[in-house]
Design a protein around this motif. Structure first.
Motif, PDB file in Angstrom:
ATOM      1  N   LEU A 162       0.829  -1.203   0.000  1.00  0.00           N
ATOM      2  CA  LEU A 162       0.000   0.000   0.000  1.00  0.00           C
ATOM      3  C   LEU A 162       0.864   1.254   0.000  1.00  0.00           C
ATOM      4  N   VAL A 166       0.984   4.128  -2.926  1.00  0.00           N
ATOM      5  CA  VAL A 166       0.735   5.544  -2.664  1.00  0.00           C
ATOM      6  C   VAL A 166       1.918   6.393  -3.127  1.00  0.00           C
ATOM      7  N   LEU A 169       1.845   6.604  -6.865  1.00  0.00           N
ATOM      8  CA  LEU A 169       0.802   7.522  -7.323  1.00  0.00           C
ATOM      9  C   LEU A 169       1.210   8.975  -7.108  1.00  0.00           C
ATOM     10  N   MET A 170       1.862   9.252  -5.996  1.00  0.00           N
ATOM     11  CA  MET A 170       2.315  10.612  -5.716  1.00  0.00           C
ATOM     12  C   MET A 170       3.301  11.098  -6.775  1.00  0.00           C
ATOM     13  N   TRP A 177      -3.311  12.889  -7.733  1.00  0.00           N
ATOM     14  CA  TRP A 177      -2.789  11.652  -7.142  1.00  0.00           C
ATOM     15  C   TRP A 177      -3.499  11.325  -5.842  1.00  0.00           C
ATOM     16  N   TRP A 178      -3.850  12.380  -5.075  1.00  0.00           N
ATOM     17  CA  TRP A 178      -4.448  12.171  -3.757  1.00  0.00           C
ATOM     18  C   TRP A 178      -5.806  11.477  -3.851  1.00  0.00           C
ATOM     19  N   ALA A 181      -5.017   7.815  -4.564  1.00  0.00           N
ATOM     20  CA  ALA A 181      -4.498   7.223  -3.331  1.00  0.00           C
ATOM     21  C   ALA A 181      -5.626   6.956  -2.333  1.00  0.00           C
ATOM     22  N   TRP A 182      -6.578   7.884  -2.286  1.00  0.00           N
ATOM     23  CA  TRP A 182      -7.741   7.688  -1.405  1.00  0.00           C
ATOM     24  C   TRP A 182      -8.544   6.469  -1.839  1.00  0.00           C
ATOM     25  N   TRP A 185      -6.794   3.424  -0.748  1.00  0.00           N
ATOM     26  CA  TRP A 185      -6.921   3.242   0.709  1.00  0.00           C
ATOM     27  C   TRP A 185      -8.291   2.679   1.067  1.00  0.00           C
ATOM     28  N   LEU A 304      -6.215  13.811   2.500  1.00  0.00           N
ATOM     29  CA  LEU A 304      -5.283  13.574   1.394  1.00  0.00           C
ATOM     30  C   LEU A 304      -5.292  14.728   0.404  1.00  0.00           C
ATOM     31  N   LEU A 331       4.797  12.758   2.892  1.00  0.00           N
ATOM     32  CA  LEU A 331       3.852  11.815   3.491  1.00  0.00           C
ATOM     33  C   LEU A 331       4.096  11.658   4.988  1.00  0.00           C
TER      34      LEU A 331
END
Length: 414
Positions: A162, A166, A169-170, A177-178, A181-182, A185, A304, A331
């Motif tokens: 995970l 993330v 993706l960032m 990206w956020w 990422a959400w 998650w 995020l 992060l």
């Protein structure tokens, strides 16, 4: 905002948050000890003075430890931020793994390992001194070590992919990206809920189907009455680690299961067990779990999104002692600093949680017995050495459940 301004804001909130926590703990300590000499009138017929005083002393010991933990965590946070600790770790990670995802994983892994090591003395003291002193600890050093090893392995097996996703993706998913990422998650969290009862929980405890036929029949009747389908009713060997008692249901969809601690089964009568279970089912019937998930994931999305903004703000890094910005540093810095800003508003979450507990109690009284729930709760308060006289303001911030006196009074009023 300049780096200097953000440093000032962060330090101000750290002082506010730490000071508020220490003040609340001190209030709680004084309030509990001031009411140590007598059992509250509503409980005088069910809880003896010795048990009430044990609860007061147990609470006082936990509060005194908590104050040390609060101070220590503030010092560690300052060391990682203004002290340059995180920047130092980030530089080491980049020297070992370059500038890719592995450098970020090394930074986050190193920070987690150091934080765990620094908090270990408090965990050991809590388990083997404080809990032992009051007769609750059943954990052996071997079990403690095995739990630590299993948790670490699980963290690597489940958490590393995970974190890697993330970080990736960032780096590659652009300004949104956020959001991706959400979504990852959320998918991870829902999947974990589904597999936890059958694959993860059994790594730490033994779960056996409820063998008491009459109790099982009573529970099956309650489940049918409430329209709740589960994957089974199980007894967990909670006495392996502690003499505290509890009950809960876990899982998601078809994996839902009901779990009783063996310590609770031993202490409560069948009608009290039914009432306690009815309370847990109340959370399900009132859709508290779904509502809590919606709130949690909604706040996660906003959180995020904020990180998405701060990731590109140079003052965010410099203001917290990191000279060279990086994806992993953003992060880790964000989630290190976030509790400092959110604690003063934590009472909002606790307030909502207590409201849900009242609603679950109300539901339990409607499908089971309010008197049985009261007697079961009183036994749990007594056997778990839960204080009957918490400081109201401390309870407002810290307690997810209403104080015993208010909860019992609400049940009696119907």
């Amino acid at each position: 905002m300049s780096a200097h301004d953000f440093s000032f804001v962060f330090l101000a909130f750290l002082i506010l948050s730490t000071g508020l926590q220490l003040w609340l703990k001190t209030r709680h300590l004084r309030h509990v000890l001031a009411h140590r000499a007598a059992v509250p009138a509503d409980f005088a017929s069910d809880i003896e003075l010795a048990a009430h005083q044990k609860a007061a002393d147990y609470t006082a010991a936990k509060v005194q430890l908590a104050r040390w933990v609060i101070c220590w965590e503030a010092i560690v946070l300052l060391a990682f931020t203004f002290g340059g600790g995180l920047g130092w770790l980030d530089a080491i990670a980049h020297s070992l793994a370059g500038s890719g995802i592995w450098a970020g994983i090394l930074l986050i892994g190193g920070l987690t390992a150091i934080s765990t090591f620094l908090s270990m003395p408090f965990s050991l003291y809590s388990t083997f001194v404080l809990e032992e002193q009051f007769g609750f600890n059943k954990t052996t050093p071997k079990t403690f070590l095995l739990d630590l090893i299993k948790s670490t392995v699980l963290g690597i097996v489940l958490g590393l992919p995970l974190v890697a996703l993330v970080l990736w993706l960032m780096n590659v998913a652009g300004s949104l990206w956020w959001f991706y990422a959400w979504a990852a998650w959320v998918a991870f969290g829902l999947s974990l809920m589904a597999v936890y009862p059958t694959f993860i929980a059994p790594l730490f405890n033994k779960f056996t189907p409820l063998s008491d036929a009459s109790l099982k029949e009573r529970i099956d009747n309650l489940l049918a009455k409430c329209g709740f389908e589960s994957n089974g009713v199980f007894v967990m060997d909670g006495s392996k680690r502690s003499s505290h008692g509890n009950a809960y249901f876990t899982g998601f969809g078809k994996t839902k299961r009901i779990v009783f601690f063996d310590t609770l089964i031993e202490r409560l009568t069948p009608v009290e067990i039914e009432a306690v279970l009815a309370h847990e089912l109340g959370h399900y019937k009132r859709r508290h779990i779904v509502k809590r998930m919606v709130v949690m994931y909604g706040l996660g999305l906003l959180t995020l999104a904020l990180l998405g903004y701060l990731k590109n703000a140079s003052w965010f890094y410099a203001g917290l002692g990191v000279a060279v910005p990086s994806t992993a540093a953003a992060l880790t810095l964000f989630f290190l600093a976030l509790p400092v800003f959110t604690f003063p508003f934590g009472w909002l979450s606790s307030r909502g949680s207590r409201k849900r507990e009242y609603e679950a109690d109300e539901y339990a009284a409607s499908v089971s017995s309010a008197d049985a729930l009261i007697s079961g709760l009183v036994k749990l308060y007594r056997d778990n050495a839960s204080t009957l006289t918490p400081d109201p303001l401390h309870s407002l911030f810290y307690d997810s459940h209403p104080p015993a006196a208010l909860r019992v009074a609400a049940l009696r009023q119907g």
